[in-house]
Write an enzyme that holds these catalytic residues in place. Sequence first.
Site, mmCIF file in Angstrom:
data_model
loop_
_atom_site.group_PDB
_atom_site.id
_atom_site.type_symbol
_atom_site.label_atom_id
_atom_site.label_comp_id
_atom_site.label_asym_id
_atom_site.label_seq_id
_atom_site.Cartn_x
_atom_site.Cartn_y
_atom_site.Cartn_z
ATOM 1 N N PHE A 139 -37.589 74.499 27.379
ATOM 2 C CA PHE A 139 -36.850 75.657 26.873
ATOM 3 C C PHE A 139 -37.407 76.014 25.511
ATOM 4 C CE2 PHE A 139 -33.605 77.949 24.567
ATOM 5 C CZ PHE A 139 -33.221 78.899 25.495
ATOM 6 N N ASP A 225 -42.379 71.906 19.785
ATOM 7 C CA ASP A 225 -41.139 72.639 19.571
ATOM 8 C C ASP A 225 -40.065 71.612 19.231
ATOM 9 O OD1 ASP A 225 -38.691 73.874 19.776
ATOM 10 O OD2 ASP A 225 -39.177 75.013 21.582
ATOM 11 N N LYS A 254 -32.376 75.252 14.752
ATOM 12 C CA LYS A 254 -31.037 74.661 14.921
ATOM 13 C C LYS A 254 -30.466 73.910 13.702
ATOM 14 C CE LYS A 254 -30.488 74.874 19.849
ATOM 15 N NZ LYS A 254 -31.647 75.049 20.724
HETATM 16 C C1 LIG Z 1 -32.401 76.253 21.191
HETATM 17 C C2 LIG Z 1 -33.858 76.099 21.377
HETATM 18 C C3 LIG Z 1 -34.739 77.171 21.192
HETATM 19 C C4 LIG Z 1 -34.262 78.577 20.910
HETATM 20 O O1 LIG Z 1 -33.641 78.673 19.690
HETATM 21 P P1 LIG Z 1 -32.814 80.021 19.333
HETATM 22 O O2 LIG Z 1 -32.393 79.797 17.920
HETATM 23 O O3 LIG Z 1 -31.688 80.099 20.308
HETATM 24 O O4 LIG Z 1 -33.746 81.156 19.484
HETATM 25 C C5 LIG Z 1 -36.085 76.928 21.311
HETATM 26 N N1 LIG Z 1 -36.556 75.711 21.590
HETATM 27 C C6 LIG Z 1 -35.744 74.646 21.787
HETATM 28 C C7 LIG Z 1 -36.332 73.313 22.078
HETATM 29 C C8 LIG Z 1 -34.363 74.810 21.701
HETATM 30 O O5 LIG Z 1 -33.563 73.777 21.913
#
Ligand SMILES: *Cc1c(COP(=O)(O)O)cnc(C)c1O
Length: 396
Positions: A139, A225, A254
């Site tokens: 994700f 990420d 986050k």
């Molecule tokens: C939540 C998340 C995102 C997206 O972040 P947003 O602030 O919602 O755009 C991207 N990568 C990972 C691994 C995430 O957990």
Amino acid sequence: MNLSEIKALDKENFLGVFGERLPVCFVRGEGCTLYDQDGKAYTDLFAGIAVNALGYNHPAVTGALVAQAQSGILHTSNLYYVQPQAELAALLCENTFADRVFFGNSGAEANEGAMKLARKYFYAHGSKRYKIISADHSFHGRTLATVAATGHDYYQAPYRPLLPQGLSQVPYNDIDALKAAIDDETAAILLEPIQGEGGVTPADPKYLKAVRALCDENDMLLIFDEVQTGVHRTGSLYCYQQYGVVPDIMTSAKGLGCGVAIGAVLASDKVASAISIGDHGSTFGGNTLACAVALSAMRYMLAHDFSAMAKEKGAYLMGALKAIDSDKIVEVRGMGMLIGVQLADSCAASGIVRKLLERGFVAGTASGNVLRIAPPLIIEKEQMDAFTAALTDALK
Ligand SMILES: *Cc1c(COP(=O)(O)O)cnc(C)c1O
């Protein structure tokens, strides 16, 4: 307004992307406790999807926010110097592999920036490499490019043909599949060290090391990420530090702002030196308010060794969850304070989340029928014990 009035307003006016939400509206928070409109208290083990690392109304967050607001300046734009932005960038560089940082407003934006940096790096070197390979069940966000990087039909199907070109996915933790997928146009490999949304699935350390070697041998960049795994959550400031595998580019969001919207792209000098004036930008990204709060929170968490704390509390909670005697639990996995409880197919994780909510506890889910637990890092032992007892009861 009571809950049913809010619900009615939402149902009639808000875009239907969230459907029927969990039946609660939190109006106040303190420590790891949230309160709804009736004053009912809930112990939070989800932190607004791994965001509120310092819980609610923490002085390091509230204090910085109020002080910044009282200065009268929330935003000035990147036409001018922004002190907390410069200081936060320096703090991140000091404590990670990175030599340069750029701030945006979210995780998806940070990943967009990371992909742009990778492409610009090869463009600047006159290379034809542009493709980016990520993993199944990953994700990376909801923008068009990050949807194209997110290896999940659920997110991609409505938006085909996907943009941009050159993004593809391979099975996670499978080095042979990755080797077979790369070619002389592959620019970067984009991976989460632990797949959060995908089910709290940690990477195999051997896999990440092999991916790093593959990138080095083939002149490709490695992007991590760490939007969910970052900021002490897994027991180190960033998760890659425990794997001992250093990326070329990394994203964070986050937990970074502990509740204010901020995202960051971190890059090594090698990559950053390919960036020129005008290559990227943002109006709100790196704004004074977000950076002032993130800086204060980051300083506090570093000074109080939140990595060690997350490691220790995570081990305790993981141990307690593993000790639950229930045939509905298939596996407990994760790292530090990012924990997934894989449930049997006969027991829906979403149903357990509702039962926990009724009992005054907030937890989340991840794909693959997983109960996801990502508490504020300040949670106390008694609160974790109470949660374990409530979960044991909810599973009956
Ligand atoms: C939540 C998340 C995102 C997206 O972040 P947003 O602030 O919602 O755009 C991207 N990568 C990972 C691994 C995430 O957990």
